[in-house]
Design an enzyme around this catalytic site. Structure first.
Site, mmCIF file in Angstrom:
data_model
loop_
_atom_site.group_PDB
_atom_site.id
_atom_site.type_symbol
_atom_site.label_atom_id
_atom_site.label_comp_id
_atom_site.label_asym_id
_atom_site.label_seq_id
_atom_site.Cartn_x
_atom_site.Cartn_y
_atom_site.Cartn_z
ATOM 1 N N CYS A 141 -15.352 8.258 9.495
ATOM 2 C CA CYS A 141 -15.557 8.512 8.064
ATOM 3 C C CYS A 141 -16.918 9.123 7.716
ATOM 4 C CB CYS A 141 -15.329 7.253 7.236
ATOM 5 S SG CYS A 141 -14.393 5.978 8.040
ATOM 6 N N ARG A 177 -16.368 0.675 19.904
ATOM 7 C CA ARG A 177 -16.778 -0.535 19.197
ATOM 8 C C ARG A 177 -17.269 -1.547 20.217
ATOM 9 N NH1 ARG A 177 -12.375 -0.528 14.179
ATOM 10 N NH2 ARG A 177 -13.045 1.544 13.536
ATOM 11 N N GLN A 187 -8.337 7.565 17.276
ATOM 12 C CA GLN A 187 -7.354 7.363 16.214
ATOM 13 C C GLN A 187 -6.731 8.694 15.819
ATOM 14 O OE1 GLN A 187 -9.867 5.546 13.202
ATOM 15 N NE2 GLN A 187 -9.062 3.530 13.702
ATOM 16 N N ASP A 220 -6.837 9.839 13.076
ATOM 17 C CA ASP A 220 -7.569 9.561 11.851
ATOM 18 C C ASP A 220 -7.576 10.784 10.928
ATOM 19 O OD1 ASP A 220 -9.181 8.095 10.224
ATOM 20 O OD2 ASP A 220 -11.008 8.339 11.410
ATOM 21 N N HIS A 264 -9.225 11.912 6.760
ATOM 22 C CA HIS A 264 -9.761 11.583 5.447
ATOM 23 C C HIS A 264 -9.345 12.674 4.480
ATOM 24 C CE1 HIS A 264 -12.214 9.169 8.193
ATOM 25 N NE2 HIS A 264 -12.141 8.285 7.221
ATOM 26 N N LYS A 297 -5.403 -0.674 -0.936
ATOM 27 C CA LYS A 297 -4.872 -0.057 0.283
ATOM 28 C C LYS A 297 -3.398 -0.384 0.458
ATOM 29 C CE LYS A 297 -6.233 -3.926 3.204
ATOM 30 N NZ LYS A 297 -6.659 -4.389 4.497
ATOM 31 N N HIS A 303 -8.817 7.133 3.321
ATOM 32 C CA HIS A 303 -8.835 6.966 4.781
ATOM 33 C C HIS A 303 -7.383 6.721 5.173
ATOM 34 C CE1 HIS A 303 -13.199 5.625 4.736
ATOM 35 N NE2 HIS A 303 -12.833 5.266 3.527
HETATM 36 ZN ZN LIG Z 1 -12.219 6.302 7.453
#
Ligand SMILES: [Zn+2]
Ligand SMILES: [Zn+2]
Length: 657
Positions: free
Chosen positions: A340, A369, A387, A389, A391, A470, A516
């Protein structure tokens, strides 16, 4: 003594004297109900059967059929287990023992790790205690007295829990099983009335744990178990666990040569050739889904100066979960744990106009992580992962439409994998940032999107993040287990922290909202789910090796090689097993590797330009021309079918039998 009025679920009411234990209501209704009663719900609150009725109340008796029963039963069994452990391991310190979706656990500080034989001994002791029909009794102790008591017993963790959970209270609730010598625990309850309700339980495994899940705290030993109201339910669950063991992605990952681990890279998979193929299939599949939907792919740095993390807020709230490093010139940096903040910099890297919105940035680069090595497990708890992922930067009024499009993508992706799923909407928590009106508008847009997309959902009231509501998605695998994968998360805070703006149609500067979103979640975890869901027998479109050519003997090698080359040229993932082994042996091995199609080639096939096709799950499918096999396979791949694929045709090959 005065009377109080008790109203039952059927609307009937009766009067009892004040102070009557709610359990007596069950007895007054019927002896059967009294026998089946676990607890009660009084004016919406779950309480023990010993709870005294002091005022007019609505009462419902909880039995093994009630939705509250399973967690209550399991948590009560956790107490029973702790009683057995403290009996068998004097000096064992108890941590916490909650019910879980699958059963319960309890954490202990003990002198040595538990071994499998310990579980048997503990379970035997539990049965002994259960059969003695020992009462669970709730007692209210003065807070300081309770602390002094647990201090004197060498249980500082309980003292800490009392300190944290009961600040300002004069009294705290403690539960005994039979008496203090048998077992006593600080707990808010409630529990079943007696150990004789606990008939169907099983201890399953142990693991390392830490007090409060934090590796800087005391190491503990966790025992997992499960409990059900009946032996039949327990047996069905244990059978499911056996099936789950066979499908365990760590076991299949090794057997199918997908990935491996090494102690020098804890929590980071080595993707072997077949695993890398599977990973790339998923990565490219996601690109094929996202690009036509208006996403662009970016690659942002892995290592960022701490100023980025200070701006995003992660430095103060998340630092211990990130790997930090120092550059040779003393710059403090952290390896990214999420994309992000980097995407905020991409958005802010140039002037933006409302015409560019929604701007959808997709990224698949690795994240890290800093998980404690003790909690790492296969592909589901890792340090390094990627991910699917993205945005989406949108205007406030675009939220609904964008989320509706996103729901369409989620529906399509899970349909392609044959995974059923459920959606839940989490709304404004008590502690939240921003304006209430903005939240209301966002929640209304999310609900509207869910309804327009025809997406059934449940609401988790107050469970949103402090920065936005969310939608989460749980998929259900072939064993009925639920896994949280996709998430759609609205965020008003991060764009503010990075001072992001776009120029609106009104020529004024506005702040975008960020969504996200991920559909697989992490590739690693999603692959683990797929391996277990399909038990390693991937549908053709996902199989790392789609077909294997098996020459019957050395003299068929040239033809088999030509077949392999033709299939590879047609874009199929194909291997050739030209080892000097018996054909039956090669078939068995390919079967164990769960290769969808085995193509046997002998004299007749070479003469006729065919292959004898065997399906992984359906056996002999007969001889086909190479072109016919390629066309049928491509058709099956295109349909992303999870079933049997090719159907039998032509004659079978005698040599194979
Ligand atoms: Zn994010
Ligand atoms: Zn308890």
């Amino acid at each position: 003594m005065s009377d109080v009025k008790v109203t039952l679920p059927d609307g009937s009411s009766r009067a009892v004297s004040a102070g009557t234990p709610v359990g007596d209501i069950a007895a007054a209704i019927s002896p059967g109900l009294a026998k089946a009663a676990y607890a009660a719900v009084v004016d919406g609150a779950l309480v023990d059967l010993s709870y005294p009725l002091q005022k007019d109340s609505a009462v419902r008796i909880v039995t093994d059929k009630s939705p509250e029963a399973l967690p209550l039963l399991r948590h009560s069994t956790a107490h029973l287990m702790a009683a057995a452990v403290t009996h068998l391991f004097p000096g064992a310190q108890c941590g916490i023992g909650p019910a879980t979706d699958e059963g319960f656990f309890y954490d202990f500080i003990v002198d040595r790790p538990f071994v499998p034989e310990d579980l048997e001994t503990i379970e035997t002791k539990m049965r002994e205690l259960a059969q003695q029909d020992l009462p669970y009794q709730r007692q209210m102790w003065p807070r300081e007295e309770a602390k002094a008591f647990f201090t004197s017993r060498g249980e500082p963790l309980k003292v800490q829990l009392i300190d944290e959970k009961t600040a300002g209270q004069k009294e705290v609730s403690c539960y005994t099983i039979k008496d203090r010598d048998t077992f006593v625990d600080f707990c808010v309850g409630p529990h079943v009335p007696s150990t004789n309700k606990l008939k169907a339980f099983k201890l399953l495994s142990t693991s390392n744990a830490y007090w409060k899940g934090d590796a800087r705290n005391a190491p503990m030993q966790r025992i997992y178990g499960t409990a059900f109201p009946s032996d039949k339910d327990l047996k069905a669950y244990l059978a499911q666990i056996e099936e789950a063991k066979k499908r365990d992605h760590r076991k299949l990952g090794r057997e199918l040569e997908l990935f491996t681990f090494h102690q020098w890279a804890p929590g980071a998979a080595f993707w072997l050739s077949k695993g890398t193929t599977l990973y790339n299939i998923l990565a490219n599949y996601m690109r094929e889904v996202l690009f036509p939907a208006g996403y662009v792919e970016v690659k942002t740095p892995l290592l960022f100066n701490k100023e980025l993390w200070e701006t995003s807020g992660h430095w103060s709230h998340y630092q211990q979960n990130m790997f930090t490093v120092e550059s040779s010139d003393g710059e403090q940096m952290a390896i990214k744990a999420m994309n992000c903040p980097g995407h905020m910099l991409v958005f802010g890297s140039q002037g933006r106009s409302y015409r560019e919105l929604p701007l959808r940035l997709h990224e698949q680069t690795p994240l890290h992580r800093n998980e404690a090595s003790g909690v790492l497990s296969g592909l589901t708890r890792v340090r390094q992962f990627s991910q699917d992922d993205a945005h989406c930067f949108v205007m406030q009024e675009q939220i609904g439409e964008e989320v509706e499009r996103l729901l369409g993508l989620v529906q399509r992706v899970y349909a392609d994998f044959g995974l059923p799923y459920a959606a839940k909407l989490s709304t404004r928590p008590e502690q939240f940032l921003g304006e209430k009106a903005t939240w209301d508008s966002a929640e209304a847009q999310l609900k509207g999107a869910l309804e327009r997309a025809g997406q059934a959902y449940t609401i988790n009231e107050g469970d949103g993040a402090f920065y936005g509501p969310k939608i989460d998605f749980d998929v259900t695998d072939a064993l009925g287990r639920k896994w949280q994968c996709a998430t759609i998360q609205l965020d008003y805070q991060m764009p503010a922290r990075f001072k992001l703006t776009y120029v609106g149609a009104d020529n004024a500067e506005h702040q975008p909202v960020v969504i996200h979103r991920a559909i697989f979640g992490s590739f690693e975890r999603f692959i683990a789910i797929l391996i277990e869901h399909f038990a390693g027998a991937f549908p053709l479109w996902l199989a790392p090796v789609q077909a294997i050519v098996l020459p019957i003997s050395d003299r068929h090698r040239d033809y088999a090689t030509r077949v392999r080359d033709a299939l590879a040229a047609a874009g199929l993932r194909v291997e050739l097993d030209d080892r000097q082994e018996k054909i039956g042996y090669k078939i068995r091995e390919a079967q164990l590797q769960k290769v969808p199609y085995m193509l046997v080639t002998g004299d007749r096939e070479a003469a006729e330009g065919t292959v004898s096709v065997r399906g992984r799950s359906v056996g002999d499918l007969g001889a086909q021309s190479i072109d016919a096999f390629v066309a049928a396979a491509k058709d099956e791949i295109g349909r992303k079918e999870a079933g049997f694929g090719l159907k039998a045709q032509g004659s079978s090959h005698e040599e194979v039998a």
